[in-house]
Design an enzyme around this catalytic site. Structure first.
Site, PDB file in Angstrom:
ATOM      1  N   GLY A 236       6.002 -23.704  12.049  1.00 33.26           N
ATOM      2  CA  GLY A 236       5.873 -22.271  11.828  1.00 33.26           C
ATOM      3  C   GLY A 236       5.902 -21.911  10.368  1.00 33.26           C
ATOM      4  N   GLU A 460      -4.682   6.006  -6.158  1.00 30.95           N
ATOM      5  CA  GLU A 460      -3.826   5.927  -4.971  1.00 30.95           C
ATOM      6  C   GLU A 460      -4.170   7.019  -3.964  1.00 30.95           C
ATOM      7  OE1 GLU A 460      -2.118   3.368  -4.506  1.00 30.95           O
ATOM      8  OE2 GLU A 460      -2.238   2.570  -6.545  1.00 30.95           O
TER       9      GLU A 460
END
Length: 665
Positions: A236, A460
């Site tokens: 993992g 932004e």
């Protein structure tokens, strides 16, 4: 009979250093006493010597040629004189030779001799003039023996260190270099970790719990003809809890547990790795049933024959061969189970992965929203919170976080609260901790010109506007123009946790990512270097769509992804130059389409974009509520809510239609 209590003082234990100390004291004493340092000898000048000589007081003059010193011996009559009262007493000396009364340091020896001879002739004296060279036996002995003593002492010290003596432990010294460096877990002295401390990972926990049960009660499984598995491989991403699971196994199992890292087998000496593997399994078999845990096994388990141009991997391959033999070879003990962990299962050798060695591969994935809530519950136990935290909210705020990341969030929140002189940790501290980990440290003192600040605000605001207008773009949480880490501004989203992704969803995400540069183009008709991370992200997404997922019509249903990891060792690409040109063209076409789409969206909503940017310049941080005031509610959220309600109704109806016995189950 009762034993008598020894109330008297304990005698000091004998130490070999005492002998060395006594010898040193004796040598120093011999040096002082033997050299006459305690004798009643005085220093005299050359003129005093000449005066004593003219008076007939000197019986003998001993000239030491190598030290330019003359020793003066007086006559019996001279010792009775008042002038020589200080040296008249017989001095104490351990040497057999007589001690001189005076010592004179002279310059040139020839002149000194001539002066004495002239005085002897003038006064018709019979004073004896002799010559000698003085030598210190002890000093010469020390200078002769000292090198040999040092060499022997260093050799003895190294031998003790190498053999695991003072300061050395087994397995760490040269004579124990072939011994295993595994740590034997002791449940009585070491900190115990149980399965209760492992949140989430239900499937992986079931697998390792069964391994523990194999060793506790093997007859339960072998009575039906089954065999206990040889090993289990935990695979993992980093931070998902592979090592934590192994610690839980060590805490729960009532059998010896050997823990070590794959790099512990690696050494500069040839044959050491294989020797340590043999020693490790020998220890485990002696204490069987037992568990061996090898963390980061890819350090020795990498596929053989890969990238071996210089032969430098021979030692690692020998170690791997020995490990393969021990796990499934002649004379293998079935009561030893091997656990291993890695996040690079694609590079492991195929022989290591086959059944009979690592019978089970347990995939430890990133936690989902439910598992993240459980992980928060574990890590919040020692933290003093000021309120009852909404764990569902915290789990939603941390998509893609591993267990280690969540532990870091909890710790960072406590540090932030302490920095603010708070008595307890609040919800805002956790949100600040998430921002700190995702975006980096806030830098409010960074010098930014007004023009740059305006560009950042529109950039932004462009991200926020485009993501608000697109159905499949991730919903916005907040936008900020406060610099964090290396970024000058950031927009935070809460992406949906999808198992499969469709092309339209990827395109919407790419379009929202390019919204920042598109806003600069629409407002200023100029672009800047501030979109570097955005361009990097969309280029990776576009390349994945074309070359990995087969989502491009021109390339077709072909993937050039190699899950075995062998492509990285090749010198050539798995496609022709003509295909490479097509791939580059399709990637560029895909990105430019989404960029034009973002420009069109922002051109239509230029007034709202400007209003959002001005609000951002004013507040520096804006949230979802500010966008709703400007744009209104997103229509897509309503559709998703209706879909969720319909799915819940269908599930409830299906449960009602089931027989009673089925629903009770």
């Amino acid at each position: 009979m009762a034993k008598e209590n020894n109330t008297g003082p304990k005698k000091p234990k004998f130490n070999t250093w005492w002998i060395y100390g006594v010898i040193a004291i004796l040598l120093i004493g011999f040096q002082f006493f033997g050299s006459g340092n305690f004798a009643n000898t005085k220093k005299a000048s050359t003129s005093e010597l000449q005066e004593y000589l003219r008076n007939g007081d000197i019986r003998k003059i001993l000239v030491i040629t190598n030290t330019r010193q003359a020793k003066i011996f007086l006559t019996e009559e001279a010792l009775k004189k008042e002038v020589h009262k200080d040296v008249s007493d017989q001095p104490f000396s351990l040497t057999a030779t007589a001690t001189p009364q005076y010592v004179v340091n002279y310059g040139d020896q020839q002149n000194f001799e001539n002066e004495i001879n002239d005085i002897k002739k003038e006064n018709n004296l019979d004073t004896e003039l002799t010559y000698d060279q003085e030598s210190n036996v002890l000093t010469e002995l020390l200078l002769t023996l000292l090198p040999f003593v040092l060499i022997i002492g260093i050799w003895i010290y190294l031998m003790r260190r190498m053999s695991g003596g003072a300061g050395g432990g087994a397995g760490g010294q040269i004579f124990n270099i072939g011994k295993s460096k595994a740590k034997l877990f002791d449940e009585k002295t070491d900190t115990r970790t149980s399965f209760k401390d492992v949140a989430g990972l239900e499937g992986a926990k079931e697998e390792v719990e069964e391994i523990v049960e194999f060793l506790r009660n093997p007859d339960k499984y072998t009575s039906l003809g089954g065999k206990i598995p040889k090993g289990a491989l935990l695979v993992g991403p980093p931070g998902t809890g592979k090592t934590l699971l192994a610690k839980a196994v060590a805490g729960e199992a009532k059998v010896p547990f050997f823990s070590l890292s794959g790099s512990d087998f690696v050494e500069m000496f040839v044959g050491v790795g294989a020797s340590r593997v043999r020693d490790l399994f020998k220890q485990a078999k002696d204490k069987s049933p037992a568990i061996i845990f090898i963390d980061e096994i890819d350090a020795i388990g990498r596929a053989r024959g890969k990238n071996n141009f210089t032969g430098s991997n021979d030692e690692r391959e020998n170690t791997l061969n020995q490990l393969l033999t021990e796990m499934d070879g002649f004379g293998t003990n079935t009561n030893v189970i091997v656990l291993a962990a890695t996040n690079r299962a694609d590079v492991l050798d195929k022989a290591l992965m086959r059944a009979g060695r690592f019978d089970r591969q347990i995939y430890v994935d990133l936690p989902d929203i439910r598992e993240r809530k459980e992980i928060f519950e574990v890590h919040l136990r020692p933290i003093k919170t000021a309120e009852t935290l909404d764990l569902d909210f915290l789990a939603k705020q941390t998509p893609g976080f591993s267990g280690a990341d969540i532990a870091n969030v909890c710790n960072e929140a406590a540090l932030i609260a302490a920095r603010k002189e708070k008595k307890a940790v609040t919800k805002q501290d956790f949100l600040d901790a998430v921002d700190r980990i995702v975006g980096g440290l806030e830098k409010k003192n960074k010098i930014i010109t007004p023009g740059e600040k305006e560009t950042i605000a529109y950039h932004e605001a462009g991200h926020a506007t485009v993501s608000w207008m697109l159905e499949h773009a991730a919903p916005l949480v907040k936008v900020t123009i406060v610099p964090r880490g290396q970024s000058l501004g950031a927009a935070w989203y809460l992406p949906e946790e999808r198992l499969i992704v469709r092309p339209e969803q990827m395109k919407d995400e790419m379009c929202a990512t390019l919204g920042g540069r598109a806003a600069e183009k629409v407002i200023f008709n100029k672009i800047s270097t501030g979109a570097l991370s955005d361009l990097e992200k969309v280029t990776k997404q576009a390349r994945a769509m074309v070359t990995i997922y087969g989502l491009n019509d021109e390339i077709g249903n072909i993937t050039y992804y190699d899950s075995s990891g062998q492509n990285e060792y090749g010198f050539s690409k798995p496609y022709s130059e003509q295909t490479a040109l097509t791939i580059d063209r399709e990637i560029s076409k895909l990105i430019e389409e989404q960029y034009k789409r973002a420009v069109e969206l922002l051109s239509k909503n230029k007034d709202k974009l400007t209003e959002l940017a001005q609000r951002l310049l004013e507040k520096e941080v804006i949230f979802k509520d500010d966008l709703e005031k400007i744009f209104g509610k997103r229509p897509f959220e309503k559709d998703k809510r209706l879909e969720a309600e319909e799915a819940a109704e269908k599930e409830e109806k299906a449960n009602k239609d089931l027989p009673k016995s089925e629903t009770e189950k």
